[in-house]
Each structure stands twice: as C-alpha cells, then as structure tokens.
Design a protein around this motif. Structure first.
Motif, mmCIF file in Angstrom:
data_model
loop_
_atom_site.group_PDB
_atom_site.id
_atom_site.type_symbol
_atom_site.label_atom_id
_atom_site.label_comp_id
_atom_site.label_asym_id
_atom_site.label_seq_id
_atom_site.Cartn_x
_atom_site.Cartn_y
_atom_site.Cartn_z
ATOM 1 N N PHE A 136 45.299 26.559 39.958
ATOM 2 C CA PHE A 136 43.959 27.662 39.302
ATOM 3 C C PHE A 136 43.167 26.619 39.388
ATOM 4 O O PHE A 136 42.045 27.263 40.023
ATOM 5 N N LYS A 137 43.658 25.459 38.764
ATOM 6 C CA LYS A 137 42.713 24.897 38.433
ATOM 7 C C LYS A 137 42.419 23.895 39.854
ATOM 8 O O LYS A 137 40.866 23.071 39.320
ATOM 9 N N PHE A 182 47.149 38.155 41.395
ATOM 10 C CA PHE A 182 46.746 37.135 42.485
ATOM 11 C C PHE A 182 45.206 37.518 42.784
ATOM 12 O O PHE A 182 44.216 36.922 43.005
ATOM 13 N N GLN A 183 45.919 38.697 43.614
ATOM 14 C CA GLN A 183 44.410 39.160 44.467
ATOM 15 C C GLN A 183 43.139 39.726 43.403
ATOM 16 O O GLN A 183 41.757 39.212 43.557
ATOM 17 N N ILE A 184 43.508 39.799 42.203
ATOM 18 C CA ILE A 184 42.650 40.511 40.997
ATOM 19 C C ILE A 184 41.617 39.014 40.429
ATOM 20 O O ILE A 184 40.900 38.835 40.278
ATOM 21 N N PHE A 185 42.750 38.712 39.802
ATOM 22 C CA PHE A 185 42.628 37.085 39.465
ATOM 23 C C PHE A 185 41.378 36.047 39.966
ATOM 24 O O PHE A 185 40.535 36.158 39.758
ATOM 25 N N LEU A 186 42.140 36.280 41.280
ATOM 26 C CA LEU A 186 40.885 34.749 42.410
ATOM 27 C C LEU A 186 39.650 35.440 42.915
ATOM 28 O O LEU A 186 39.027 35.068 42.894
ATOM 29 N N LYS A 187 39.935 37.184 43.055
ATOM 30 C CA LYS A 187 38.424 37.542 43.622
ATOM 31 C C LYS A 187 37.932 37.143 41.616
ATOM 32 O O LYS A 187 36.711 37.104 42.817
ATOM 33 N N PRO A 221 43.549 46.114 35.806
ATOM 34 C CA PRO A 221 43.302 44.467 36.145
ATOM 35 C C PRO A 221 42.502 43.652 34.954
ATOM 36 O O PRO A 221 42.516 42.333 35.140
ATOM 37 N N LYS A 222 41.227 44.080 34.105
ATOM 38 C CA LYS A 222 40.974 43.556 32.816
ATOM 39 C C LYS A 222 41.466 42.747 32.462
ATOM 40 O O LYS A 222 41.457 41.371 31.270
ATOM 41 N N ASP A 226 41.781 39.185 31.650
ATOM 42 C CA ASP A 226 41.938 38.254 30.657
ATOM 43 C C ASP A 226 42.604 37.173 30.193
ATOM 44 O O ASP A 226 42.564 36.535 29.491
ATOM 45 N N LEU A 227 44.179 37.748 30.378
ATOM 46 C CA LEU A 227 45.397 36.955 30.275
ATOM 47 C C LEU A 227 45.188 35.590 31.138
ATOM 48 O O LEU A 227 45.607 34.239 29.979
ATOM 49 N N TYR A 228 45.413 35.989 32.355
ATOM 50 C CA TYR A 228 44.870 34.745 33.192
ATOM 51 C C TYR A 228 44.219 33.674 32.390
ATOM 52 O O TYR A 228 44.739 32.153 32.576
ATOM 53 N N LYS A 229 42.800 33.875 32.505
ATOM 54 C CA LYS A 229 42.265 33.150 31.408
ATOM 55 C C LYS A 229 42.096 32.627 30.981
ATOM 56 O O LYS A 229 41.759 31.140 30.613
#
Length: 234
Positions: A136-137, A182-187, A221-222, A226-229
């Motif tokens: 991710f980074k 992944f789709q939600i977060f990466l976009k 999705p929110k 938030d969790l992945y960030k």
C-alpha cells in the motif's frame, strides 16, 4: 441458487454482552462486520440458503467480549463456527466445512479440471493478499497491478460464466471480500482503479453485485477507508 432471504443484521456483541446459550444445539457463525476473512463463510452460508440453520453472531473486535475467548474460541479470532458441540475456525476451512456439512447448492463443481484450478487459485490467495497489503505504501501499480492481472487471467480460463470456475464457487468467496475492500480503498485514497484495462475483473465484480448472498455481507465503504488508512498508511 437458494431464494434470497433479507436478513436484518444483528447488533455486534461487545465486552458488556452476555454469551449466547453455548452448545445448546444451535449452529452459530461468529463473525465481525468489518473482517474480510469472516465475510467468506458468511457468504457461503447465505449462498446455500442457511440463514435459518446457521445463526449469525457478530463480535465487536474493538471491544471483544471476554467470554468469546474463554468459552467459544481460545484463538479469539473470527470467523469461527459452533456446530455439533465443537468450534472450528479458519475462513477457507469453514467455507469447505459449510459446503460439505449442510444442504444447498454446491460451492465446487464436479468437473475435475475445475476442481484442480480451484485448488490452485485458493492456494494462491495468501500470496495475493500479502503482495497487496504489503505494498500500500509502495509502487501500487507495479505490485498490486500484477495481482489484479493474475485475477484477470484466471477469469479467462473458463468461459461458461463470469466467475472463476464459470459458476459461482468457493474461489469467488475466497477473493471477493478482499477485492471489494481493495477496490474501494485504492480508488479513494490512491486514485488507482483496479478494473482499468481488466474487463473480466470488472464484469466479475458487476456479477458479484447481483448476488443477494454477497450483497448482504458487504462492508461499509467509509469504514473500510478509515480502517485501512489507520492500519496501513499511518
């Protein structure tokens, strides 16, 4: 496929909750609404139409009840399944267990070639997750891109339906909760569209989103962002 049952999500049980009447003959699937691993057997349960046979027990992972570790599952993780006076865990094992031990449409076709391919794809799922979560980074296009290319190619093998084995199976269940996130977060965060240049993956996601058994398990999705960030970009 089993007739869709619109299910009201029960409230998550936290540290103030009382345990259910354990080992009373009720089959219970312990999950968390935010956990992609727990989503796997939840989808399997729904697809097989087992809403009345397997009770859903959501656990609040941020404020876990002590009784869960002490009385249900010493590993203190979700998912786990209470069935026939025992408790078993591990998401992919549970998908197979639910498929083998309960009625409803099968999650694995009879075709030996498809079964072999299913084994290969499920064995690869750990690598898929490590490569994406671990980058991710980093250079997301390079590392994650290869993984989504792998799925695009895999979706090209059988042409008798839009899913990995043609028809919906345990392979789709293995990947769907993670691709969803992944789709939600990466976009949202990195402006990377996983379906760009991958028509089969785009079609697969579209077809998944026509299945009630899957739609009912989707994460907020929110919450995902938030969790992945917090977890991966902090």
């Amino acid at each position: 496929m089993a007739t869709p049952v619109q299910e009201i999500r029960p409230a998550s049980l936290d540290s103030t909750s009382e345990p259910p009447a354990l080992f009373d003959g009720t089959t219970r699937l312990y999950i968390s609404y935010v956990c992609p691993f727990a989503q796997r057997p939840w989808i399997a349960r729904n697809f097989k139409g087992l809403q009345d046979k397997i009770e859903l027990v959501p656990i609040d992972l941020q404020n876990r009840p002590v009784w869960y570790k002490e009385k249900v599952y010493p590993q203190n993780k979700v998912p786990s399944l209470e069935h026939n006076n025992k408790v078993i865990g591990e998401s992919l094992d549970l998908v197979k267990y639910i498929d083998s031990n309960f009625e409803g449409p099968s999650l694995l076709p009879d075709d030996p070639e498809k079964q072999k391919f299913a084994e290969e794809l499920i064995a690869y799922s750990d690598t898929f997750l490590k490569e994406i979560y671990g980058n991710f980074k980093g250079d997301i296009e390079k590392h994650a891109g290869l993984q989504f290319d792998y799925l695009e190619k895999a979706l090209d093998k059988f042409d008798d339906g839009p899913f990995f084995l043609g028809q919906f199976s345990e392979v789709d269940i293995a990947y769907a909760p993670f691709v969803e996130r992944f789709q939600i977060f990466l976009k949202e965060v990195l402006n990377y569209d996983i379906t760009s240049g991958r028509p089969k993956l785009a079609k697969w996601i579209e077809e998944l989103n026509k299945l009630d058994s899957y739609i009912q398990t989707k994460a907020d999705p929110k919450e995902v962002v938030d969790l992945y960030k917090k977890k991966y970009l902090a």
